[in-house]
Every structure is written in structure tokens, then in C-alpha cells.
Design an enzyme around this catalytic site. Structure first.
Site, PDB file in Angstrom:
ATOM      1  N   LYS A  64       0.843  -1.199   0.000  1.00  0.00           N
ATOM      2  CA  LYS A  64       0.000   0.000   0.000  1.00  0.00           C
ATOM      3  C   LYS A  64       0.880   1.250   0.000  1.00  0.00           C
ATOM      4  CE  LYS A  64      -3.562   2.175   2.826  1.00  0.00           C
ATOM      5  NZ  LYS A  64      -4.468   2.023   3.966  1.00  0.00           N
TER       6      LYS A  64
ATOM      7  N   GLU B  62      10.569  -4.670   4.625  1.00  0.00           N
ATOM      8  CA  GLU B  62      10.662  -6.082   4.231  1.00  0.00           C
ATOM      9  C   GLU B  62      10.336  -6.247   2.744  1.00  0.00           C
ATOM     10  OE1 GLU B  62       9.104  -4.910   6.871  1.00  0.00           O
ATOM     11  OE2 GLU B  62       9.161  -6.325   8.564  1.00  0.00           O
TER      12      GLU B  62
ATOM     13  N   GLY C 258      -4.910  -2.242   5.373  1.00  0.00           N
ATOM     14  CA  GLY C 258      -4.139  -3.391   4.883  1.00  0.00           C
ATOM     15  C   GLY C 258      -4.836  -4.727   5.115  1.00  0.00           C
ATOM     16  N   ARG C 259      -5.344  -4.913   6.332  1.00  0.00           N
ATOM     17  CA  ARG C 259      -5.956  -6.219   6.658  1.00  0.00           C
ATOM     18  C   ARG C 259      -7.367  -6.366   6.096  1.00  0.00           C
ATOM     19  NH1 ARG C 259      -4.847  -3.048  10.833  1.00  0.00           N
ATOM     20  NH2 ARG C 259      -6.464  -2.320  12.247  1.00  0.00           N
TER      21      ARG C 259
ATOM     22  N   GLU D 288      -5.013  -7.407  15.122  1.00  0.00           N
ATOM     23  CA  GLU D 288      -4.510  -6.074  14.783  1.00  0.00           C
ATOM     24  C   GLU D 288      -5.656  -5.062  14.895  1.00  0.00           C
ATOM     25  OE1 GLU D 288      -2.720  -5.450  10.863  1.00  0.00           O
ATOM     26  OE2 GLU D 288      -0.925  -4.675  11.832  1.00  0.00           O
TER      27      GLU D 288
ATOM     28  N   HIS E 180      -5.126 -34.191  17.372  1.00  0.00           N
ATOM     29  CA  HIS E 180      -4.092 -35.126  17.828  1.00  0.00           C
ATOM     30  C   HIS E 180      -2.969 -34.392  18.535  1.00  0.00           C
ATOM     31  CE1 HIS E 180      -5.994 -38.530  15.783  1.00  0.00           C
ATOM     32  NE2 HIS E 180      -6.473 -37.547  15.029  1.00  0.00           N
TER      33      HIS E 180
ATOM     34  N   LYS F  61       9.387  -1.298  14.623  1.00  0.00           N
ATOM     35  CA  LYS F  61       9.964  -0.960  13.303  1.00  0.00           C
ATOM     36  C   LYS F  61      11.012   0.139  13.472  1.00  0.00           C
ATOM     37  CE  LYS F  61       5.739  -1.477  10.563  1.00  0.00           C
ATOM     38  NZ  LYS F  61       4.823  -0.757   9.699  1.00  0.00           N
TER      39      LYS F  61
HETATM   40  C1  G6Q Z   1      -2.608  -4.049   8.083  1.00  0.00           C
HETATM   41  C2  G6Q Z   1      -1.340  -3.451   8.447  1.00  0.00           C
HETATM   42  C3  G6Q Z   1      -0.100  -4.126   7.912  1.00  0.00           C
HETATM   43  C4  G6Q Z   1       0.257  -3.769   6.482  1.00  0.00           C
HETATM   44  C5  G6Q Z   1       1.698  -4.213   6.215  1.00  0.00           C
HETATM   45  C6  G6Q Z   1       2.133  -3.968   4.791  1.00  0.00           C
HETATM   46  O1  G6Q Z   1      -3.685  -3.614   8.371  1.00  0.00           O
HETATM   47  O2  G6Q Z   1      -1.383  -2.105   8.143  1.00  0.00           O
HETATM   48  O3  G6Q Z   1      -0.169  -5.516   8.028  1.00  0.00           O
HETATM   49  O4  G6Q Z   1      -0.624  -4.362   5.587  1.00  0.00           O
HETATM   50  O5  G6Q Z   1       2.563  -3.557   7.104  1.00  0.00           O
HETATM   51  O6  G6Q Z   1       2.053  -2.621   4.478  1.00  0.00           O
HETATM   52  P1  G6Q Z   1       2.222  -2.148   2.986  1.00  0.00           P
HETATM   53  O7  G6Q Z   1       1.134  -2.729   2.181  1.00  0.00           O
HETATM   54  O8  G6Q Z   1       2.185  -0.661   3.037  1.00  0.00           O
HETATM   55  O9  G6Q Z   1       3.556  -2.662   2.514  1.00  0.00           O
END
Ligand code: G6Q
Length: 550
Positions: free
Chosen positions: A208, A214, A269-270, A355, A386, A506
Site C-alpha cells: 500500500k 521487508e 491493509g488487513r 490487529e 491429535h 519498526k
Molecule cells: C494491516 C497493516 C499491515 C500492512 C503491512 C504492509 O492492516 O497495516 O499488516 O498491511 O505492514 O504494508 P504495505 O502494504 O504498506 O507494505
């Protein structure tokens, strides 16, 4: 309008009083007193039969919980979300994932813009791109068709895509290989690239912000790999696409923005798997199935928006979750899909729930004096039976469990499916009713083992039963959880759409990276534990060969 703090709401006080009675009741009794309970405490929506009868509730509990939802302003806040109001207060944003799945002929004007028009123009561009790649019309740098798709993203830009790919693998193009890279541990990327030909590989960089360390580290390494394999920088244009809200950073990375698919700051994001973040999903199952998936989400959005709370499945799920958390004191919830294709669903729901509702202050920043989001976890059944189910049945903690089953298998084979599904029902039975001391004795159990074999029961479960796993069904199932999370967050009065808690780590990591990379010994000014760990790491890194011969 700020709602009354939870503990002072009338319905909450009434529930506290009511709990004094319910805390001593056993599900065995509740079922014996009320023969119709199993059928009555169930609701069907979009082909999903939701059985909540094996929760420690009676009709009075449910009506008090519904009162709590009303008093907490669930309807008002839900309508505010659907209208595009900035209900994510700490980030001052609208929360409009529901707009991602509204039909093309609908309209939703937010800040003067018809967001549905924007959503569908991106979906249309995605479909064209996907069709071009799937048909082989899209050619890589050496003129070959694409056979491998590698999605690089993390968190919300990974968990949805990988969960949906695994869930809908049955509907996917089997001649295409899909891999998902999230971890900055190079092993993730290196193993994902193993055996792939660069000139047949398309990378989708999903981020996003396009600023996530990462993802950018993995994207740069993927790019280096591709250029090294194909010997030409110009190859990047034919082998990289991006999904992002940040066109400038995408262009800086060297991806042609013609191959960039956008979304908007009002998609968290989620909550983004049905935005352009779902490009890899669409690539796997095709535009038509993707549209079915969105249809399933939308049908539940409509149900959530219009059904009375007493029959509103996500609201009921949320109310039971609040009851289990704030009255029974349950700290954790297990999600057990009895379908191998849903093996990544627990990890996906972990982010969605934890989250969103792992929060310690109210919308206005006031510290909370009650518990919020529990820990979610799970594994596909029957594997867990199990191992950790022992604790679910006889441990000292009460862990409510969601059991998800299907009437038909996508891979019918002999007796497998009936065996699998018998376990859904049997586990819910065993957790609810257990086995009493007289029952254990009556089986001729030696006296010294009787106590060990007694199963207390009275452990809550929800059972979700549907006909068969389809794209539409998956969309519906996820939307149920999304709106349940929303409703829980509203009752708890938290901002379910921010995630400030992940920031500090972070920032600290960014400060530590140069200290690990440095060849000199910079002075360390952290706490003594962190200083010692960094020194130890540096000396191990210098003195030992990291490469193990194979
Ligand atoms: C979700 C969070 C988080 C996010 C990641 C990736 O709600 O905000 O999991 O999706 O940190 O972020 P980017 O899509 O910006 O790389």
C-alpha cells in the site's frame, strides 16, 4: 457522540447481574431444559448455517446482548462506515472496504468522488491485465509467456492473497505456479525462486505504502535476481507489476506505472484482499471467479447492514465473542477449519482480529478498564485433535472454538469426507457435554483413572456449516468475520482500523540495522541486554562461517 463507557452501559450492568446466574449453568442443563435449542439458536445466511447453541447463553443472555449492541451504537457506527465517514479517528480516515465489493451500477460519493466508479475502473484494468497474462499474450523479456507469479508483500499485503490462493486453489489455473514471499529472511525469497525461470516469472510487488522495509528489500533482491538472470535492466518492465497507493515510489523503483494497480487510503491493509491487493488471487482464479468472491463479500455486507441484530450473523458472532471475553473471561479463541484448503485462514483471521481489536484505549484515548480483543489462533482439523485439543477439552483455560465444515468435498474420495465432518460434530459435542464421573465409571474405568478421564464439558463452540467451498462462499465467510470484528470493536469503543502498536518495533529495528552491518564497533547506547545481544551477534557473525556445506 461519545458512548457511555462500556461498564456503565445499562445492558452491560444487566449482563453482569445475569452472568451470576449463568456462570453456574452447564450446557448439559441448558440443552435438557430446552429441546428446541439446537435448531432455534441457529441462523442461515448465504448458505452458511451458523449454530451458536453450544455457547453458555440462554434467550435472556441473547436479548441482553442485543440490547448491548443497540446501546453501544452499533447501527449508528455501521451506517457511518457505509457512508464513508472518517470512523478511523486516530488516522482520520474513512473505512470503506465495503465499497470494494459494491456492484458496478451502484454509487457512493465520498468527499465529492464516486468511489464505486474508481473501484470498478481498477477492477476492469486488473481483469484486462490478468487475461493478457493468463492467455499467454503477455510476453516476458525473451518473448516467453508467463508461467510463474510471485507475490511480494507482507501483513495485509500477503496474508489475504496467500490465504485466498490456498483456499481457492481448486479453482486456480494449475499450469501457473504461484509463490508468496513476505519474510525479510532471505530464505523466503530464495526458496520461492528455487526452480523458477526468470524469463517466465512475473513479480507482483504488493505494498500500500511502497515503503515497507521487508517488501522493498525483497523486491530489490528479486529485481537483482531477474536482471542477473536475464542480463538486462530493461527486463524489469516486462516482469514486474505493482499494487500500491503510491505511484511515485512505484515509478522510483523502476516499475512502469502502466502496470500499477491502485487502491485508496480508505482500505486498511488487513481489509484489502478484495482490492487490487487481490491481483494474485485474480491471476490464479480468473476475473469471473474473483467477481464471485466479491459477490460473496457484498451479500454479507448487505446482510450486516439490513438484518435485525437478532438474526444478523456477524452481530451475533460479535456478541458471543464479547460475552465469552468480558463475562466468561476467555483470553483466546481457536478457529479450526475442517477443510485443508482453509489452512491459512487462522493466520489470516489472526491479523484481522488481533490487529483490529488488540487495543488498550478508547476512541478518545481514555484507558480501558475492561478486556478487549482475545488471542486468535488455529489449525485445520483434524490435525489439531491429535495435539492441542487436549487442552481445549481438559485444560484449566476455557477456549471458545469456531469449527468450520462443509457438506461436500471438492475432492471426494471414499469415506474421507464423512470421517472429516463427523469430527466437526463430535468435537462440538465433546466440548459442550464432556463426560461425567458416573459415565466414566459406568464404562468400567479403574477407580484411579476415573478423575483423569472425566471431561468437564461446558466449553463454547460456534459451528459454521456450508455446502461446499466456492469463491463466493469464501467471500461471505471472510465478510462475516470482518463485520464481527467491527461490531466487537464498536462495543469495546476502540479504533479497529489503526495499528499503532506495530510502529515502535519498526523504528527500533531501523536504528539497530547499521549497528549490525557496521564493520567497526560503534558505541552501543541501548539498555544493557540489547547492547550485550548486539555485541554477541557481531562477534558470532565475524568469527563463524555462516555457510554450511550441503
Ligand atoms: C494491516 C497493516 C499491515 C500492512 C503491512 C504492509 O492492516 O497495516 O499488516 O498491511 O505492514 O504494508 P504495505 O502494504 O504498506 O507494505
Amino acid at each position: 457522540m461519545t458512548p457511555t463507557p462500556l461498564r456503565r452501559r445499562k445492558a452491560f450492568e444487566a449482563l453482569e447481574h445475569h452472568y451470576l446466574d449463568m456462570s453456574t449453568r452447564h450446557l448439559r442443563e441448558l440443552f435438557a431444559e430446552d429441546p428446541d435449542r439446537g435448531a432455534r439458536m441457529s441462523v442461515q445466511v448465504e448458505g452458511i448455517y451458523f449454530d451458536y447453541s453450544k455457547n453458555r447463553v440462554n434467550d435472556e443472555t441473547m436479548s441482553l446482548l442485543v440490547e448491548l449492541a443497540k446501546e453501544s451504537g452499533v447501527a449508528r457506527r455501521r451506517d457511518a462506515m457505509f457512508a464513508g465517514e472518517h470512523i478511523n479517528v486516530s488516522e482520520d480516515r474513512a473505512v470503506l472496504h465495503v465499497a470494494l465489493r459494491m456492484p458496478k451500477d451502484s454509487s457512493l460519493i465520498v468527499d465529492g468522488v464516486d468511489v464505486i466508479h474508481e473501484v470498478h475502473s481498477v477492477l476492469d484494468r486488473m481483469s484486462i491485465f490478468v487475461d493478457t497474462v493468463r492467455s499467454g499474450e503477455w510476453r516476458g523479456h525473451t518473448g516467453k509467456a508467463i508461467k510463474n507469479i510471485v507475490n511480494i508483500g507482507i501483513g495485509g499485503s500477503d496474508l489475504g492473497p496467500v490465504m485466498a490462493y490456498e483456499a481457492l486453489r481448486y479453482y486456480s489455473r494449475r499450469d501457473l505456479t504461484f509463490r508468496f514471499v513476505s519474510n525479510v529472511d532471505a530464505t523466503d525469497l530464495v526458496e520461492a525462486l528455487h526452480g523458477l525461470e526468470a524469463d517466465e516469472t512475473l513479480f507482483i510487488i504488493s505494498s500500500k505504502t511502497f515503503g515497507t522495509l521487508e517488501t522493498l528489500t525483497n523486491a530489490h533482491s528479486a529485481r537483482n535476481w531477474l536482471v542477473a538472470q536475464l542480463g538486462d535492466e530493461a527486463a524489469v518492465a516486462r516482469h514486474f507489476a505493482a499494487v500500491s497507493t503510491n505511484a511515485e515510489k512505484v515509478a522510483d523503483f523502476g516499475i512502469d506505472t502502466v502496470n500499477m494497480f491502485g487502491f485508496w487510503d480508505w482500505v486498511g491493509g488487513r481489509y484489502s484482499m478484495d482490492s487490487a491487493i487481490g491481483l494474485s488471487t485474480m491471476m490464479a482464479i480468473g476475473p469471473e471467479n474473483f467477481s464471485e468472491l466479491l459477490g460473496g463479500f457484498h451479500a454479507i455486507d448487505e446482510h450486516f447492514r439490513t438484518a435485525p441484530f437478532e438474526e444478523n450473523v456477524p452481530v451475533l458472532m460479535a456478541l458471543l465473542a464479547v460475552w465469552n471475553r468480558n463475562f466468561l473471561g476467555c483470553q483466546s479463541v481457536g478457529v479450526m477449519p475442517y477443510d485443508q484448503y482453509l489452512k491459512r485462514l487462522p493466520a489470516y483471521l489472526q491479523q484481522l482480529t488481533m490487529e483490529s481489536n488488540g487495543k488498550h484505549v478508547a476512541l478518545d484515548g481514555t484507558p480501558l478498564d475492561y478486556q478487549t480483543g482475545p488471542i486468535y489462533w488455529g489449525e485445520p482439523g483434524t490435525n489439531g485433535q491429535h495435539s492441542f485439543y487436549q487442552l481445549l477439552h481438559q485444560g484449566t483455560a476455557i477456549v471458545p472454538v469456531d469449527l468450520i465444515g462443509f457438506a461436500q468435498s471438492l475432492n471426494p474420495l471414499g469415506e474421507h469426507h464423512d470421517i472429516l465432518t463427523s469430527n466437526v460434530f463430535a468435537q462440538a459435542q465433546a466440548l459442550a457435554f464432556g463426560r461425567t464421573e458416573p459415565e466414566v465409571r459406568a464404562e468400567g474405568t479403574p477407580e484411579h483413572v476415573v478423575a483423569h478421564r472425566v471431561m468437564e464439558g461446558n466449553r463454547p463452540t460456534n459451528v459454521f456449516l456450508a455446502k461446499v467451498l466456492t469463491p463466493r462462499l469464501l467471500g461471505s465467510l471472510i465478510a462475516l468475520y470482518e463485520h464481527s470484528v467491527f461490531t466487537q470493536g464498536t462495543i469495546w469503543g476502540v479504533d479497529s482500523f489503526d495499528q499503532w502498536g506495530v510502529e515502535l518495533g519498526k523504528v527500533l529495528a531501523v536504528a539497530i540495522i547499521p549497528e549490525l552491518e557496521s564493520n567497526s564497533d560503534p558505541e552501543l547506547t541501548h539498555d544493557s541486554s540489547t547492547n550485550a545481544l548486539i555485541s554477541h551477534y557481531r562477534s558470532l557473525k565475524r568469527n563463524e562461517s555462516p555457510h554450511v556445506e550441503r
